[in-house]
Scaffold this motif. Structure first.
Motif, PDB file in Angstrom:
ATOM      1  N   TYR A  56       0.820  -1.214   0.000  1.00 52.36           N
ATOM      2  CA  TYR A  56       0.000   0.000   0.000  1.00 52.36           C
ATOM      3  C   TYR A  56       0.857   1.268   0.000  1.00 52.36           C
ATOM      4  N   VAL A  59       1.947   1.416  -3.755  1.00 59.61           N
ATOM      5  CA  VAL A  59       0.825   1.610  -4.677  1.00 59.61           C
ATOM      6  C   VAL A  59      -0.218   2.495  -3.986  1.00 59.61           C
ATOM      7  N   ASP A  61      -2.418   4.506  -5.034  1.00 58.37           N
ATOM      8  CA  ASP A  61      -3.775   4.496  -5.603  1.00 58.37           C
ATOM      9  C   ASP A  61      -4.629   3.429  -4.928  1.00 58.37           C
ATOM     10  N   ALA A  62      -4.047   2.283  -4.683  1.00 60.17           N
ATOM     11  CA  ALA A  62      -4.770   1.200  -3.995  1.00 60.17           C
ATOM     12  C   ALA A  62      -5.035   1.569  -2.543  1.00 60.17           C
ATOM     13  N   GLY A  64      -5.642   4.398  -1.259  1.00 63.63           N
ATOM     14  CA  GLY A  64      -6.655   5.429  -1.103  1.00 63.63           C
ATOM     15  C   GLY A  64      -8.081   4.947  -1.277  1.00 63.63           C
ATOM     16  N   LYS A  65      -8.264   3.698  -1.599  1.00 62.71           N
ATOM     17  CA  LYS A  65      -9.601   3.173  -1.855  1.00 62.71           C
ATOM     18  C   LYS A  65     -10.240   2.622  -0.573  1.00 62.71           C
ATOM     19  N   THR A 115      -7.077  -6.704  -5.069  1.00 64.42           N
ATOM     20  CA  THR A 115      -6.452  -5.378  -5.073  1.00 64.42           C
ATOM     21  C   THR A 115      -5.232  -5.339  -5.978  1.00 64.42           C
ATOM     22  N   ASN A 119      -5.154  -3.166  -9.518  1.00 64.24           N
ATOM     23  CA  ASN A 119      -4.340  -1.949  -9.414  1.00 64.24           C
ATOM     24  C   ASN A 119      -2.978  -2.113 -10.083  1.00 64.24           C
ATOM     25  N   VAL A 121      -0.018  -1.704 -12.547  1.00 67.23           N
ATOM     26  CA  VAL A 121       0.447  -0.551 -13.320  1.00 67.23           C
ATOM     27  C   VAL A 121       0.498  -0.969 -14.783  1.00 67.23           C
TER      28      VAL A 121
END
Length: 123
Positions: A56, A59, A61-62, A64-65, A115, A119, A121
């Motif tokens: 986390y 990454v 972006d992951a 923040g979910k 996840t 997510n 890239v």
């Protein structure tokens, strides 16, 4: 490190600290009956939670979910329930907590797998 990554790492550090103290206690007493629970606390609590935290962090972006928060809750519940559950199973006082903790830990890993896959890239 911040947010969910930090929380995973905080839990990992707490688990390994408890696991080390427990290991020292087992060694000092010469009673290793609960070594399976100790091993699961260290493996799931320290290694797995720590790896979740690293992921986390790398990454964001992951992280923040909302699913990351759900993942954290399920993962923590899994390790908190499986460890005393294994103690109960080893001491023949029932296997319900071990089963529930195992299922939560599996769900946590399935959330993580989802996840990672969603997510990735794109190169």
């Amino acid at each position: 490190m911040k947010g969910i990554a930090f929380l995973f790492f905080l839990v990992a550090a707490l688990c390994v600290t408890i696991g080390m103290a427990w290991g020292i206690q087992m060694s000092a007493s010469g009673n290793h009956t609960l070594s399976a629970a100790h091993a699961h606390l260290n493996l799931i609590g320290w290694v797995t939670m720590g790896l979740f935290g690293v992921y986390y962090h790398v990454v964001p972006d992951a992280a923040g979910k909302m699913l990351a928060k759900v993942h954290f809750g399920v993962a923590v519940a899994g390790v908190v329930i499986i460890t005393p559950g294994i103690v109960q199973a080893v001491t023949e006082r029932g296997e319900t907590l071990a089963k529930v903790g195992s299922l939560l830990t599996l769900v946590s890993m399935l959330i993580f797998l989802f996840t990672v896959v969603t997510n990735r890239v794109k190169a």
